[in-house]
Design an enzyme around this catalytic site. Structure first.
Site, mmCIF file in Angstrom:
data_model
loop_
_atom_site.group_PDB
_atom_site.id
_atom_site.type_symbol
_atom_site.label_atom_id
_atom_site.label_comp_id
_atom_site.label_asym_id
_atom_site.label_seq_id
_atom_site.Cartn_x
_atom_site.Cartn_y
_atom_site.Cartn_z
ATOM 1 N NE ARG A 71 -27.539 -6.723 -6.426
ATOM 2 C CZ ARG A 71 -28.822 -6.770 -6.770
ATOM 3 N NH1 ARG A 71 -29.464 -7.914 -6.758
ATOM 4 N NH2 ARG A 71 -29.460 -5.675 -7.135
ATOM 5 C CD GLU A 108 -38.179 -6.606 -11.054
ATOM 6 O OE1 GLU A 108 -37.168 -6.927 -10.410
ATOM 7 O OE2 GLU A 108 -39.271 -7.179 -10.927
HETATM 8 O O1 LIG Z 1 -32.642 -7.681 -15.710
HETATM 9 P P1 LIG Z 1 -32.687 -6.302 -15.153
HETATM 10 O O2 LIG Z 1 -34.100 -5.739 -15.083
HETATM 11 O O3 LIG Z 1 -31.770 -5.385 -15.883
HETATM 12 O O4 LIG Z 1 -32.232 -6.376 -13.630
HETATM 13 C C1 LIG Z 1 -31.109 -7.112 -13.228
HETATM 14 C C2 LIG Z 1 -30.028 -6.239 -12.694
HETATM 15 O O5 LIG Z 1 -30.491 -5.526 -11.532
HETATM 16 C C3 LIG Z 1 -29.504 -5.597 -10.509
HETATM 17 O O6 LIG Z 1 -28.525 -4.616 -10.686
HETATM 18 P P2 LIG Z 1 -28.543 -3.160 -10.009
HETATM 19 O O7 LIG Z 1 -27.741 -2.298 -10.901
HETATM 20 O O8 LIG Z 1 -29.940 -2.740 -9.695
HETATM 21 O O9 LIG Z 1 -27.915 -3.333 -8.597
HETATM 22 P P3 LIG Z 1 -26.450 -3.662 -8.053
HETATM 23 O O10 LIG Z 1 -25.618 -2.451 -8.288
HETATM 24 O O11 LIG Z 1 -26.701 -3.982 -6.613
HETATM 25 O O12 LIG Z 1 -25.930 -4.871 -8.801
HETATM 26 C C4 LIG Z 1 -28.925 -6.972 -10.714
HETATM 27 O O13 LIG Z 1 -27.677 -7.113 -10.069
HETATM 28 C C5 LIG Z 1 -28.839 -7.078 -12.214
HETATM 29 O O14 LIG Z 1 -27.633 -6.522 -12.722
HETATM 30 N N1 LIG Z 2 -36.343 -8.447 -7.993
HETATM 31 C C1 LIG Z 2 -35.028 -8.238 -7.911
HETATM 32 N N2 LIG Z 2 -34.321 -8.732 -6.857
HETATM 33 C C2 LIG Z 2 -32.987 -8.520 -6.770
HETATM 34 N N3 LIG Z 2 -32.292 -7.834 -7.680
HETATM 35 C C3 LIG Z 2 -32.951 -7.336 -8.736
HETATM 36 N N4 LIG Z 2 -32.532 -6.630 -9.814
HETATM 37 C C4 LIG Z 2 -33.610 -6.373 -10.574
HETATM 38 N N5 LIG Z 2 -34.721 -6.896 -10.056
HETATM 39 C C5 LIG Z 2 -34.339 -7.506 -8.898
#
Ligand SMILES: O=P(O)(O)OC[C@H]1O[C@H](OP(=O)(O)OP(=O)(O)O)[C@H](O)[C@@H]1O
Ligand SMILES: Nc1ncnc2[nH]cnc12
Length: 182
Positions: A71, A108
């Site tokens: 994202r 998370e």
């Molecule tokens: O602060 P944190 O606990 O590390 O969580 C935040 C991250 O979680 C998601 O990424 P994720 O890799 O889950 O999904 P995406 O590939 O859709 O970006 C979001 O886009 C952040 O990069």
């Molecule tokens: N609560 C949440 N919502 C969307 N993206 C996330 N990445 C990690 N935690 C998230």
């Protein structure tokens, strides 16, 4: 942008972000940025507000904008164009060719490994890190460590959304700023 307009635009965006309880796991409230990105006016406002915040913080003088897969890849290149900077990706393991530096991290709702191409950033380059959201700070914390390993000068991290109760910025060695808090 005047401060009343700034605040009302942010408040309007916050109201439009859809939340999904128990996704992708029980107990997680998922904040879905795609619910606002699909609206052209919201997308434009997000970009304008992020640029305004970067200007306020005086983070404009950067060589590279780093975005986190996946994202973070949406907003980072848009901002790189605005800042006249390059774009460098941090990707999940196994997707980047050439010599990479990697780091394991926990976020998370799961754990993973992130990578950056070793030759993508030169020593002392000024870097701004962009992602959609900070939750635990695991992803941004790991990205800062990768960049320290390349001797980059990380100016700061900017995200659209911050999940305040998780205090994620404590896990990130660079300053973290957000536009909207939940
Ligand atoms: O602060 P944190 O606990 O590390 O969580 C935040 C991250 O979680 C998601 O990424 P994720 O890799 O889950 O999904 P995406 O590939 O859709 O970006 C979001 O886009 C952040 O990069
Ligand atoms: N609560 C949440 N919502 C969307 N993206 C996330 N990445 C990690 N935690 C998230």
């Amino acid at each position: 942008m005047d401060s009343t307009l700034y605040e009302s635009t942010l408040s309007d965006l916050k109201d439009k972000i859809k939340s999904y309880p128990d996704f992708p796991k029980e107990g997680i409230v998922f904040r879905d940025i795609f619910s606002v990105l699909r609206d052209p006016a919201c997308l434009r406002n997000i970009l304008d507000l992020m640029v305004a915040k970067i200007e306020l913080l005086k983070w404009t003088d950067v060589d590279v904008v780093v975005g986190l897969e996946s994202r973070g890849f949406i907003l980072a290149p848009l901002l790189a164009v605005k800042l006249n900077a390059g774009f460098v990706p941090v990707r999940k393991k196994g997707r980047l060719p050439g010599v990479c530096k990697e780091i394991a991290y926990t976020l998370e709702y799961r754990s993973d490994v992130l990578e950056i191409q070793q030759d993508s950033i030169h020593q002392g380059q000024r870097v701004l890190i962009i992602d959609d959201l900070i939750a635990t700070g695991g992803s941004l914390g790991a990205t800062c460590k990768l960049l320290s390993g390349l001797n980059a000068n990380v100016v700061g991290c900017l995200v659209l959304l911050e999940l305040e109760q998780l205090h994620g910025s404590k896990n990130v060695e660079a300053p973290v700023e957000s536009l909207i808090t939940f």
